[in-house]
Design a protein around this motif. Structure first.
Motif, PDB file in Angstrom:
ATOM      1  N   MET A 157     -11.997  -3.062   8.548  1.00 41.16           N
ATOM      2  CA  MET A 157     -10.833  -2.199   8.668  1.00 41.16           C
ATOM      3  C   MET A 157      -9.856  -2.529   7.547  1.00 41.16           C
ATOM      4  O   MET A 157      -9.477  -3.677   7.364  1.00 41.16           O
ATOM      5  CB  MET A 157     -10.195  -2.419  10.040  1.00 41.16           C
ATOM      6  N   LEU A 158      -9.480  -1.540   6.805  1.00 38.02           N
ATOM      7  CA  LEU A 158      -8.540  -1.704   5.705  1.00 38.02           C
ATOM      8  C   LEU A 158      -7.163  -1.292   6.183  1.00 38.02           C
ATOM      9  O   LEU A 158      -7.004  -0.283   6.860  1.00 38.02           O
ATOM     10  CB  LEU A 158      -8.965  -0.823   4.526  1.00 38.02           C
ATOM     11  N   GLY A 159      -6.169  -2.080   5.860  1.00 38.80           N
ATOM     12  CA  GLY A 159      -4.792  -1.747   6.168  1.00 38.80           C
ATOM     13  C   GLY A 159      -3.933  -1.970   4.943  1.00 38.80           C
ATOM     14  O   GLY A 159      -4.437  -2.349   3.883  1.00 38.80           O
ATOM     15  N   HIS A 160      -2.647  -1.732   5.091  1.00 39.18           N
ATOM     16  CA  HIS A 160      -1.727  -1.910   3.982  1.00 39.18           C
ATOM     17  C   HIS A 160      -0.463  -2.610   4.447  1.00 39.18           C
ATOM     18  O   HIS A 160      -0.047  -2.458   5.598  1.00 39.18           O
ATOM     19  CB  HIS A 160      -1.359  -0.556   3.364  1.00 39.18           C
ATOM     20  N   LEU A 161       0.137  -3.333   3.527  1.00 40.62           N
ATOM     21  CA  LEU A 161       1.417  -3.984   3.736  1.00 40.62           C
ATOM     22  C   LEU A 161       2.311  -3.520   2.597  1.00 40.62           C
ATOM     23  O   LEU A 161       1.918  -3.581   1.429  1.00 40.62           O
ATOM     24  CB  LEU A 161       1.238  -5.507   3.688  1.00 40.62           C
ATOM     25  N   ILE A 162       3.494  -3.041   2.930  1.00 43.39           N
ATOM     26  CA  ILE A 162       4.459  -2.611   1.918  1.00 43.39           C
ATOM     27  C   ILE A 162       5.655  -3.540   2.006  1.00 43.39           C
ATOM     28  O   ILE A 162       6.217  -3.729   3.083  1.00 43.39           O
ATOM     29  CB  ILE A 162       4.907  -1.158   2.145  1.00 43.39           C
ATOM     30  N   GLN A 163       6.028  -4.122   0.875  1.00 45.03           N
ATOM     31  CA  GLN A 163       7.167  -5.032   0.838  1.00 45.03           C
ATOM     32  C   GLN A 163       8.169  -4.595  -0.220  1.00 45.03           C
ATOM     33  O   GLN A 163       7.777  -4.254  -1.334  1.00 45.03           O
ATOM     34  CB  GLN A 163       6.725  -6.456   0.512  1.00 45.03           C
ATOM     35  N   ALA A 164       9.432  -4.608   0.156  1.00 46.58           N
ATOM     36  CA  ALA A 164      10.518  -4.461  -0.807  1.00 46.58           C
ATOM     37  C   ALA A 164      10.988  -5.887  -1.085  1.00 46.58           C
ATOM     38  O   ALA A 164      11.666  -6.498  -0.259  1.00 46.58           O
ATOM     39  CB  ALA A 164      11.630  -3.608  -0.235  1.00 46.58           C
ATOM     40  N   GLU A 165      10.589  -6.424  -2.208  1.00 46.83           N
ATOM     41  CA  GLU A 165      10.817  -7.828  -2.533  1.00 46.83           C
ATOM     42  C   GLU A 165      12.120  -7.970  -3.320  1.00 46.83           C
ATOM     43  O   GLU A 165      12.185  -7.611  -4.490  1.00 46.83           O
ATOM     44  CB  GLU A 165       9.621  -8.370  -3.315  1.00 46.83           C
ATOM     45  N   GLU A 166      13.143  -8.456  -2.635  1.00 49.63           N
ATOM     46  CA  GLU A 166      14.477  -8.577  -3.233  1.00 49.63           C
ATOM     47  C   GLU A 166      14.497  -9.504  -4.447  1.00 49.63           C
ATOM     48  O   GLU A 166      15.160  -9.208  -5.437  1.00 49.63           O
ATOM     49  CB  GLU A 166      15.473  -9.070  -2.180  1.00 49.63           C
ATOM     50  N   GLY A 167      13.779 -10.613  -4.385  1.00 45.99           N
ATOM     51  CA  GLY A 167      13.795 -11.586  -5.473  1.00 45.99           C
ATOM     52  C   GLY A 167      13.257 -11.024  -6.782  1.00 45.99           C
ATOM     53  O   GLY A 167      13.852 -11.211  -7.839  1.00 45.99           O
ATOM     54  N   THR A 168      12.125 -10.332  -6.704  1.00 47.51           N
ATOM     55  CA  THR A 168      11.503  -9.777  -7.906  1.00 47.51           C
ATOM     56  C   THR A 168      11.925  -8.334  -8.166  1.00 47.51           C
ATOM     57  O   THR A 168      11.592  -7.772  -9.205  1.00 47.51           O
ATOM     58  CB  THR A 168       9.969  -9.810  -7.788  1.00 47.51           C
ATOM     59  N   ARG A 169      12.619  -7.740  -7.189  1.00 48.58           N
ATOM     60  CA  ARG A 169      13.072  -6.341  -7.251  1.00 48.58           C
ATOM     61  C   ARG A 169      11.884  -5.401  -7.459  1.00 48.58           C
ATOM     62  O   ARG A 169      11.910  -4.501  -8.288  1.00 48.58           O
ATOM     63  CB  ARG A 169      14.151  -6.160  -8.306  1.00 48.58           C
ATOM     64  N   LEU A 170      10.827  -5.656  -6.665  1.00 48.83           N
ATOM     65  CA  LEU A 170       9.624  -4.836  -6.696  1.00 48.83           C
ATOM     66  C   LEU A 170       9.318  -4.294  -5.305  1.00 48.83           C
ATOM     67  O   LEU A 170       9.495  -4.986  -4.312  1.00 48.83           O
ATOM     68  CB  LEU A 170       8.418  -5.655  -7.159  1.00 48.83           C
TER      69      LEU A 170
END
Length: 66
Positions: free
Chosen positions: A1-14
């Protein structure tokens, strides 16, 4: 099973999307800087984010016949 994780990374601003395999191991799929996202605008960035998830998810691709 494939899933996804989405992160708004404050440190790298990505904003980063990771593929997550059935064992829970994340692998980098794509990322966009906060600046790039802001320059795209809300609607265009939202569409890009959604398209990335749909195109990388076999079940969603099938749902939309892509």
């Amino acid at each position: 099973m494939l899933g996804h994780l989405i992160q708004a990374e404050e440190g790298t601003r990505l904003i980063t999307i990771y593929r997550v395999d059935s064992g829970g191991m994340p692998t980098l799929y794509t990322s966009v800087s906060f600046e790039e996202a802001r320059n795209m605008g809300f609607e265009k960035f939202g569409r890009l984010l959604g398209e990335n998830l749909i195109l990388d998810s076999p079940g969603l691709r099938d749902l939309f016949s892509l």
